[in-house]
Write a protein that holds these residues in place. Structure first.
Motif, PDB file in Angstrom:
ATOM      1  N   ARG A  66       0.641  -1.175  -0.009  1.00  0.00           N
ATOM      2  CA  ARG A  66       0.089  -0.192  -0.001  1.00  0.00           C
ATOM      3  C   ARG A  66       0.908   1.404   0.251  1.00  0.00           C
ATOM      4  O   ARG A  66       0.580   2.206  -0.792  1.00  0.00           O
ATOM      5  CB  ARG A  66      -0.816   0.075   1.284  1.00  0.00           C
ATOM      6  N   GLU A  84      -5.452   6.836   2.854  1.00  0.00           N
ATOM      7  CA  GLU A  84      -4.495   5.854   3.093  1.00  0.00           C
ATOM      8  C   GLU A  84      -4.909   4.544   3.790  1.00  0.00           C
ATOM      9  O   GLU A  84      -4.323   3.532   3.990  1.00  0.00           O
ATOM     10  CB  GLU A  84      -3.225   6.470   4.132  1.00  0.00           C
ATOM     11  N   LYS A  85      -6.089   4.590   4.293  1.00  0.00           N
ATOM     12  CA  LYS A  85      -6.482   3.349   4.936  1.00  0.00           C
ATOM     13  C   LYS A  85      -7.833   2.717   3.999  1.00  0.00           C
ATOM     14  O   LYS A  85      -8.347   1.612   4.549  1.00  0.00           O
ATOM     15  CB  LYS A  85      -7.152   3.738   6.415  1.00  0.00           C
ATOM     16  N   SER A  86      -8.214   3.313   2.978  1.00  0.00           N
ATOM     17  CA  SER A  86      -9.211   2.603   2.127  1.00  0.00           C
ATOM     18  C   SER A  86      -8.903   1.561   1.394  1.00  0.00           C
ATOM     19  O   SER A  86      -7.531   1.445   0.742  1.00  0.00           O
ATOM     20  CB  SER A  86      -9.817   3.906   1.014  1.00  0.00           C
ATOM     21  N   ASP A  87      -9.496   0.336   1.354  1.00  0.00           N
ATOM     22  CA  ASP A  87      -8.980  -0.849   0.709  1.00  0.00           C
ATOM     23  C   ASP A  87      -9.356  -0.541  -0.818  1.00  0.00           C
ATOM     24  O   ASP A  87      -8.890  -1.441  -1.656  1.00  0.00           O
ATOM     25  CB  ASP A  87      -9.930  -1.981   1.325  1.00  0.00           C
TER      26      ASP A  87
END
Length: 633
Positions: free
Chosen positions: A169, A212-215
Motif C-alpha cells: 500500500r 491511506e486506509k481505504s481498501d
C-alpha cells in the motif's frame, strides 16, 4: 426529421500535447453549443429549491412556456457567483501547482458545481478514457516494480480495477502521488457500496492521508473536449484494490476486498498473463484520426491472472451490427421521383396525412449525431449499414471499413417494388443485407444513445433479443382508414399474432434501437408471405402494412421464447411541443438517459429555421466529438 419513409502506448498515452491546450485562465470562443444552460445554473436550481412546487405550478398556469423559458435563460446568463468563485479557485490551483506539474493544464471545468482541472482529449470517448487510465496506471506500477494484476468484473463496460497486495500500500500510494503530481489527477476512497467519495486533488500532498486506509481507491483524470462541452469524470476512472494476504490450505492467498463476479481469492504468488485491455474496459471500437495522429487504442495488453481470462456464460461474443434507414428529402432528384410517384398513385390526398408529411423526409444531419452516439456509447458495434435510395450524406466517409452504404436495389426481393417511399416496406427487407450479422440493431436517425451501454442492454448472451414495450396502447379492433399508418400496422401485426398464438397484445413499442434476429425476420417473411409481400410492394405507407422490424418481430419472437420484454432509461421528445427546449436543456445537463428520441412529424420545410435553432445546438453540445465515419477537413 430525416426518417426513412417511417504497440503499447507510452506512459502518457491519451494525454494531450501542449498544442491541444489553452493557457490557464484563457477563455475559448463560445459556440452555440456553449450557450448557458438553465438546467446547470445555480440561480435556477436555487429558484426551484426555494419556491414550493405548488407555487411553481401556479406560475406555470399563468405564464407561457416561452416566457418562463426566456426568464430561466436570462437567469442562466446572469452572473452566477458560486460558479465564478469555483472557476477562480480552479485557476489559482493551476497557478499554484503549475511549477511542478509537467503536463499542460488545458482548462478548468465545473463538475457538480466544483472546479476541477481537466485534460483535453481531441478524441474523447468513455471507453478510450477507461483504457487510457487503466494502461497508464499499469505502466506506472510496472515501472515501479510493484506486482499487480487487472481485475475483471462480471460485466464489461464498468469501472476497471487493478489489484495490488495490501502489503504494498505505502509504495503504491507513493507512486500514485508522484503520477498525479506529474499529470494532475484526482483520487477518492470507494465505499462498500462501490460509490466513490468526492474527488480530491492527487497533486495536493494532504489528499493522500484521506485515502491511506481505504481498501479501494478510485483514481481519475478528468478529461474534456477542447471547448469544454463534454467532461468525463469519476465514472471513467480506475479502482486500485488492496488485496489482503491470508494463509490457505495450499499456500498464501490474496483475498479480494470487494466482489468482482469472477474470483474471491487467487494464489499470492503466480505467474501473470497478458490479456487485451478490452477484457477489463469493454471494446474500444473504431479509432478516429485527429490532428495528433491516429489514436490506436486497439490490442493493448495488460497484466492479469489466468483465472480472470475465463469466458463466462454471460459474455456476449457474437458480432452485433447496426442498420440505419435514411433519406435526404432535400435532394431535388429524389424529391422529383417521390412527387412523380405520388401523382401516379393518385396524389397525396389519397393517403393519411402522416404518410405524406414532409417532416418524415427532412434532414438536419441527425444521422451524423446518431452515429456519434454509437461511437461514444456503443464501441462494441461491428459494422454499420446505411440503407438508402442511392443517396449518401456528403459528410460521410464511405471508405471507412466500419460502414457500408446499401442501396434499396441490393435488398428488395422484387425490383418492381422500387422506388419506394414506405419505411414499412424498407424495414421488411433489412434481413436481406449481404454480410449482416445474425444479431443486429435497427436505428432510425432520430434515435440517439445517451450514455455508455453494453450489448446486454439489447441481447442476452444465449442469443435472445430484448424489446421495449411502451405504456402507450394500441386501440382494440381492426385497422380503420382513419388510423395513422403506425396504428394501422400495429393492428395488422396484432391480427397475425392473434391468429397464430391466441393472444392479443395492446402495447406499442418505444422509439429505441430495435434488437433484431435475422433468422426471425426470415421466418416472418415465410410464415406471413402474402402480407409481407404486400407490405414490400406498397410505395407509400398503406393501411394494410405490417411494421415488421419495429413491432411484429418482437411479439412473434416473444411467443416463441426468443425475445424478452425489458426496460431502459428513455425519453421521447417532439420538436413541436412548446416545452421541448427545457427538456433538451435538462437532458444535456444531466445526461441520465440510455436512449432518447427527438421526433418531428408535423414540421414543413418552412419550419426548418425554427427547429434547427432548437435541435442543432443541443446535438452539437451532447455529441461534440467527431466520429470515425465523418470526413476530415
Amino acid at each position: 426529421m430525416s426518417r426513412e419513409p417511417s504497440t503499447p502506448p507510452s506512459r502518457g498515452a491519451g494525454i494531450p500535447a501542449a498544442a491541444d491546450t489553452s493557457p490557464a485562465g484563457q477563455t475559448a470562443p463560445r459556440t452555440p453549443a456553449q450557450r448557458a444552460n438553465p438546467e446547470k445554473s445555480g440561480l435556477v436550481k436555487a429558484y426551484r429549491r426555494v419556491l414550493p412546487e405548488s407555487a411553481r405550478r401556479a406560475i406555470a398556469q399563468r405564464v407561457s412556456v416561452e416566457t418562463r423559458g426566456a426568464l430561466m435563460q436570462h437567469m442562466a446568463n446572469s452572473l452566477d457567483l458560486q460558479q465564478r468563485r469555483q472557476k477562480i479557485r480552479g485557476r489559482r490551483l493551476q497557478r499554484r501547482y503549475a511549477g511542478h506539474l509537467d503536463a499542460a493544464l488545458p482548462r478548468v471545468v465545473l463538475v457538480d458545481g466544483k472546479a476541477h482541472i481537466a485534460l483535453v482529449d481531441p478524441a474523447l470517448t468513455p471507453h478510450g478514457t477507461r483504457a487510457d487510465t487503466l494502461t497508464l496506471l499499469c505502466s506506472t506500477l510496472e515501472d515501479a516494480g510493484i506486482a499487480h494484476f487487472c481485475v475483471r468484473h462480471a460485466s464489461a463496460g464498468t469501472t476497471p480495477a487493478i489489484a495490488v497486495a495490501a502489503a504494498d500500500r505505502r509504495r503504491v500510494l507513493h507512486h500514485l502521488a508522484r503520477l498525479c503530481g506529474h499529470i494532475p489527477g484526482y483520487v477518492a476512497p470507494v465505499g462498500r457500496d462501490g460509490v466513490p467519495g468526492q474527488p480530491l486533488p492527487g497533486f495536493v500532498p494532504s489528499t493522500w492521508r484521506q485515502v491511506e486506509k481505504s481498501d479501494v481507491t478510485r483514481v481519475t483524470w478528468f478529461r474534456t473536449t477542447a471547448d469544454g462541452t463534454l467532461v468525463l469524470g469519476q465514472e471513467h476512472g480506475c479502482d486500485i484494490q488492496f488485496w489482503a494476504r491470508e494463509e490457505g490450505p495450499h499456500g498464501p492467498l490474496l483475498v479480494a476486498p470487494r466482489r468482482n463476479g469472477v474470483v474471491e481469492e487467487v494464489p499470492a504468488f503466480a505467474e501473470p498473463v497478458e490479456a487485451p485491455v478490452e477484457l477489463f474496459t469493454g471494446p474500444l471500437g473504431h479509432t478516429v484520426d485527429t490532428d495528433a495522429g491516429a489514436l490506436d487504442r486497439a490490442r493493448r495488453t495488460v497484466s492479469t491472472r489466468p483465472e480472470l481470462t475465463l469466458r463466462l456464460p454471460q459474455d456476449i461474443t457474437f458480432p452485433i451490427d447496426v442498420v440505419y434507414t435514411w433519406v435526404d428529402g432535400s435532394d431535388p432528384v429524389w424529391a422529383a421521383r417521390r412527387a412523380q410517384a405520388q401523382r401516379d398513385a393518385g396524389g397525396a390526398e389519397t393517403r393519411h396525412e402522416e404518410a405524406a408529411n414532409d417532416a418524415r423526409y427532412l434532414s438536419r444531419d441527425e444521422l451524423k449525431y446518431s452515429l456519434r452516439s454509437l461511437h461514444q456509447y456503443a464501441p462494441w458495434v461491428r459494422t454499420v449499414y446505411l440503407v438508402t435510395d442511392d443517396q449518401t450524406p456528403e459528410w460521410l466517409d464511405t471508405s471507412h471499413p466500419g460502414i457500408r452504404v446499401v442501396s434499396h436495389k441490393q435488398i428488395f426481393s422484387d425490383p418492381n417494388a422500387l422506388p419506394t417511399f414506405n419505411s414499412h416496406a424498407i424495414e421488411s427487407q433489412l434481413h436481406h443485407i449481404e454480410g449482416l450479422s445474425e444479431h443486429f440493431l435497427y436505428f432510425n436517425d432520430d434515435v440517439f444513445l445517451g450514455s455508455p451501454l453494453t450489448p446486454h442492454t439489447f441481447f442476452f448472451s444465449n442469443g435472445l433479443t430484448k424489446f421495449f414495450p411502451s405504456p402507450a396502447l394500441i386501440p382494440l379492433g381492426v385497422h380503420d382508414p382513419a388510423d395513422p399508418p403506425v396504428a394501422a400496422a400495429a393492428k395488422n401485426n396484432r391480427a397475425l399474432v392473434e391468429e397464430g398464438f391466441s393472444t392479443t397484445f395492446t402495447q406499442k413499442m418505444r422509439h429505441v434501437p430495435h434488437a433484431l434476429s435475422r433468422s426471425v425476420l426470415g421466418e416472418i417473411e415465410e410464415r406471413y408471405a402474402d402480407a409481407h409481400k404486400a407490405t414490400a410492394a406498397a410505395q407509400f405507407r398503406s393501411p394494410e402494412d405490417l411494421s415488421v422490424a419495429s413491432s411484429l418481430h418482437h411479439y412473434y419472437a416473444y411467443h416463441q421464447a426468443r425475445a424478452i420484454p425489458s426496460e431502459m432509461r428513455y425519453v421521447y421528445m417532439d420538436l413541436a411541443h412548446p416545452n421541448t427546449s427545457r427538456r433538451l436543456n435538462r437532458l444535456l445537463a444531466h445526461r441520465d438517459m440510455d436512449v432518447f428520441c427527438i421526433n418531428d412529424t408535423v414540421s414543413t420545410a418552412e419550419d426548418m429555421e425554427r427547429t434547427n435553432a432548437l435541435i442543432a445546438p443541443f446535438l452539437e453540445g451532447y455529441f461534440p466529438v467527431p466520429g470515425p465515419f465523418e470526413k476530415r477537413a
